[in-house]
Design an enzyme around this catalytic site. Structure first.
Site, PDB file in Angstrom:
ATOM      1  CE1 TYR A  43      -3.780   2.444   0.779  1.00 43.65           C
ATOM      2  CE2 TYR A  43      -2.178   3.396   2.307  1.00 43.65           C
ATOM      3  CZ  TYR A  43      -3.377   3.479   1.607  1.00 43.65           C
ATOM      4  OH  TYR A  43      -4.153   4.594   1.718  1.00 43.65           O
ATOM      5  CE  LYS A 109      -9.780  27.415 -14.049  1.00 40.95           C
ATOM      6  NZ  LYS A 109      -8.754  26.511 -13.617  1.00 40.95           N
TER       7      LYS A 109
HETATM    8  S1  IVH Z   1      -9.937  34.343 -10.433  1.00 39.83           S
HETATM    9  C1  IVH Z   1     -12.646  31.810  -7.062  1.00 39.83           C
HETATM   10  N1  IVH Z   1      -8.245  34.193 -12.368  1.00 39.83           N
HETATM   11  O1  IVH Z   1      -8.467  28.641 -11.022  1.00 39.83           O
HETATM   12  C2  IVH Z   1     -11.321  32.148  -7.476  1.00 39.83           C
HETATM   13  N2  IVH Z   1      -8.475  32.294 -10.998  1.00 39.83           N
HETATM   14  O2  IVH Z   1     -10.510  26.539 -10.810  1.00 39.83           O
HETATM   15  C3  IVH Z   1     -11.362  33.144  -8.562  1.00 39.83           C
HETATM   16  N3  IVH Z   1      -7.009  30.424 -11.620  1.00 39.83           N
HETATM   17  O3  IVH Z   1      -8.484  28.385  -7.579  1.00 39.83           O
HETATM   18  C4  IVH Z   1     -10.023  33.375  -8.994  1.00 39.83           C
HETATM   19  N4  IVH Z   1      -6.038  31.429 -13.306  1.00 39.83           N
HETATM   20  O4  IVH Z   1      -6.414  29.424  -8.559  1.00 39.83           O
HETATM   21  C5  IVH Z   1      -8.793  33.547 -11.347  1.00 39.83           C
HETATM   22  N5  IVH Z   1      -6.781  34.255 -14.142  1.00 39.83           N
HETATM   23  C6  IVH Z   1      -7.306  33.605 -13.115  1.00 39.83           C
HETATM   24  C7  IVH Z   1      -6.931  32.287 -12.783  1.00 39.83           C
HETATM   25  C8  IVH Z   1      -7.548  31.661 -11.714  1.00 39.83           C
HETATM   26  C9  IVH Z   1      -6.106  30.326 -12.596  1.00 39.83           C
HETATM   27  C10 IVH Z   1      -7.320  29.343 -10.672  1.00 39.83           C
HETATM   28  C11 IVH Z   1      -7.553  29.799  -9.267  1.00 39.83           C
HETATM   29  C12 IVH Z   1      -8.728  29.016  -8.787  1.00 39.83           C
HETATM   30  C13 IVH Z   1      -8.921  28.014  -9.850  1.00 39.83           C
HETATM   31  C14 IVH Z   1     -10.356  27.611  -9.960  1.00 39.83           C
END
Ligand code: IVH
Length: 665
Positions: A43, A109
């Protein structure tokens, strides 16, 4: 819970998805049924393997093991770190936005690790935490402090007395990942691993970067203003622009098309309602804020049959297996080849010709073999003779520490790289490209090698126009031009020289770091231990650089008869005054030539861009172009972007040089 069909395979044969399924199954047997099927050691091996392949796995978090997450000190988030709602098309986005005129702020993102950084009332770095389960994260302050572009102290004049918090994404630039790509599944895992590492020796935090996207504790009216504030505080905000919901498709397409050119991985575009008062009114669900949504890029994975393996000879004499697959369309391009990196990887994937492979494009770009569904029969036999020169091949084995595990990597090599034409050609191509000596494409290099005029880079400086005329289709003017090109590059800055040597892992980042501390002579005389002790280099990189410098000794001696190394100003590459900046020059510069100005930017830790894009953070305008009417197209574009995007600043040449040269001296 059903027993996975692959539960009997050894840990080494399972991919991360399979490991997660198997570990979940055995957890269930042990905890829920009190009827363990496997001994603890087996494990533990499964868990260790999963920690190596996917250190951020939710399964590891759930069992509190893996990369030491359970031991890390827990930090309660002041406000939960939420996830994002997601969608896959314009219709869905409009269902969320409802109104086409709604003002949104869009940003790519970034596929990295979410981090929260807190500063106290005096602007001092206090702590940093991972997202963890959203409520509590792990203390990673020690490593986050070392990331270039994360200020240790915020400018107090911009703060009230209240503590503030900055949130954003830590990522590993793809240019830095390229240097360790064969060792890790993807840059996100490297970033997550480096953030949580408790000992040094792995990938250093200095090779990571931080994009800020949120600011807590400071009153702002809009996301656009937030971006400006983050920038003023010394952070690099995630690139962003304002658009209407109706225009979101154009913005999405813009980022999708630029994806391949970015130095970081993205998996979609985040749209947030720009107005903060509206955000407050809408609030959050337990999972995500209602005022934001991620429009994800389409999946990048597919399957195809492995029809053969090509053994490709690299610049260093390593012979790399490349999977040849039946052409398959993946994220808009037809893929027929994907690197398999090394022998160990072929063995780990248990590949056979005829297998159905699971393929992805890393960052939507680089074809990558994720795994095999089997189905093939013909064994893959590494060649006994180098495909480039026929010399015998040899297998080398090295141990590396990957996510706390010792992993053996076996690689295939040409035993006579000094006489191997493809190796020489690749080295010469690399050398001329690094020194920006134009005109030496693969065809010319092949002809020069075939004519016996070149044996190594030092021979470039011995080329004479008369001798070049024997080459097919070579006219006098081109011959003169080639020789002049070489002569014009006899003065070489140390970082460029180091990169040009073509030593594995001695890329731009490492070269700048070394050149900022040592002369070439010092570097060559440096005891291995001292090189390995350079914190921000990483042990693995340092080892390979030490070997590489030693092997390149004779070549360096020969080159020094022809080139003069000019020492750069001692600005640190990491944490330099321009770290995180993407600088573009326009107009005729008065203080120095364009190329020198770009080199200055690089020396100070910035990136010199050639055209204005959404990535650009600084446009430096030469001469009197700032007041020119009509303005140049670069300036026009920059002004437009600066309006939409708080990260771009336009400055006059004199102000820029005064500022940075003041900093460098
Ligand atoms: S705005 C609620 N802008 O995506 C958080 N997030 O799947 C709003 N992320 O945990 C954040 N690039 O870490 C924002 N340009 C961006 C982003 C971004 C990556 C990540 C962030 C969040 C995750 C959600």
């Amino acid at each position: 819970m059903q027993r996975p069909s692959f539960a009997d395979l050894p840990a080494a044969d399972l991919d991360a998805d399979q490991l997660e399924a198997v570990i979940r199954y055995h957890d269930h047997r042990y905890h829920d049924l009190d009827d363990a099927e496997i001994p603890d050691q087996v494990y533990d091996a499964l868990v260790r393997r999963l920690a190596a392949l996917r250190p951020t796995s939710a399964v590891l978090a759930a069992i509190g093991g893996g990369d030491g997450t359970a031991d890390g000190e827990r930090i309660e988030h002041r406000a939960p770190m939420l996830s994002l709602d997601k969608c896959y098309g314009f219709t869905e986005l409009m269902e969320w936005a409802k109104d086409g005129t709604l003002v949104l702020r869009a940003s790519p993102k970034i596929d990295g690790a979410a981090v929260s950084i807190r500063y106290d009332g005096t602007g001092r770095f206090e702590l940093a935490a991972t997202r963890g389960d959203g409520r509590r994260g792990e203390d990673i302050g020690r490593n986050v402090r070392r990331i270039p572009g994360v200020p240790a102290q915020l400018p107090t004049e911009l703060l009230g007395d209240a503590p503030i918090e900055v949130r954003g994404e830590v990522y590993m630039p793809l240019s830095a990942f390229a240097e360790v790509a064969e060792l890790f599944a993807n840059p996100r895992n490297v970033a997550a691993g480096a953030l949580k590492a408790k000992e040094s020796g792995g990938v250093p935090p200095e090779s990571l970067r931080f994009f800020a996207y949120d600011l807590l504790g400071v009153e702002v009216a809009s996301e656009a203003e937030k971006t400006e504030r983050l920038h003023a505080l010394g952070f690099t905000p995630a690139p962003s622009q304002t658009c209407s919901a109706g225009a979101s498709e154009a913005v999405f397409t813009h980022w999708e098309q630029r994806r391949a050119a970015l130095d970081y991985e993205t998996d979609g575009v985040v749209f947030k309602i720009d107005d903060v008062a509206t955000q407050r009114r809408l609030g959050v669900t337990g999972h995500h804020p209602r005022f934001a949504i991620a429009w994800k890029f389409q999946g990048d994975s597919g399957e195809s049959r492995l029809v053969g393996v090509e053994w490709s000879v690299s610049r260093t004499g390593t012979i790399t297996p490349v999977a040849l697959v039946e052409p398959v369309a993946l994220s808009g391009a037809t893929i027929s080849r994907a690197t398999l990196h090394n022998l160990s990887n072929v063995e780990r994937l248990t590949l056979r010709i005829g297998d159905t492979l699971l393929l992805t494009r890393r960052g939507g770009v680089i074809p990558h073999v994720e795994g095999s569904r089997g189905g093939g029969d013909a064994e893959i036999v590494p060649p006994a003779a180098c495909p480039g020169c026929g010399a015998a091949t040899e297998v080398r084995s090295s141990m590396r520490r990957v996510a706390g595990e010792d992993v053996e990597t076996r690689t295939l090599h040409c035993s006579a790289p000094g006489d191997c034409p493809p190796v020489l050609r690749a080295q010469l191509f690399h050398y001329t490209a690094a020194l920006e000596i134009d005109g030496f494409g693969p065809k010319i290099l092949d002809a020069l090698l075939a004519a016996g005029l070149l044996h190594d880079a030092a021979d470039l400086y011995r080329l004479r126009p008369e001798a070049l005329l024997v080459l097919p289709r070579m006219a006098e003017t081109s011959a003169n031009k080639l020789v002049a090109q070489v002569a014009a590059r006899r003065q070489v800055p140390l970082p460029t020289f180091l990169v040009a040597l073509g030593i594995e892992t001695l890329g731009r980042h490492a070269a700048q770091l070394l050149a900022s501390r040592y002369t070439l002579a010092e570097l060559r005389a440096l005891p291995r231990e001292e090189l390995a002790a350079i914190h921000s280099l990483g042990e693995l990189t340092a080892e390979r650089i030490a070997d590489g410098l030693q092997d390149a000794g004779p070549l360096i001696d020969r080159l020094l008869h022809h080139v003069e190394i000019v020492r750069d100003a001692p600005a640190a590459a990491t944490g330099g005054a321009l770290a995180g900046e993407v600088v573009v020059f326009t107009g005729k510069l008065e203080r120095m030539g364009r190329r020198d100005a770009q080199q200055l930017v690089t020396r100070m830790g910035g990136v010199a861009g050639s055209s204005v894009t959404a990535e650009t953070t600084l446009l430096v305008v030469g001469g009197d172009e700032l007041t020119a009417d009509p303005p140049s197209s670069k300036l026009k574009k920059a002004r437009k972007l600066a309006e939409a995007n708080g990260t771009l600043k336009i400055v006059a040449e004199a102000d820029f040089f005064d500022e940075v040269q003041g900093d460098a001296s």
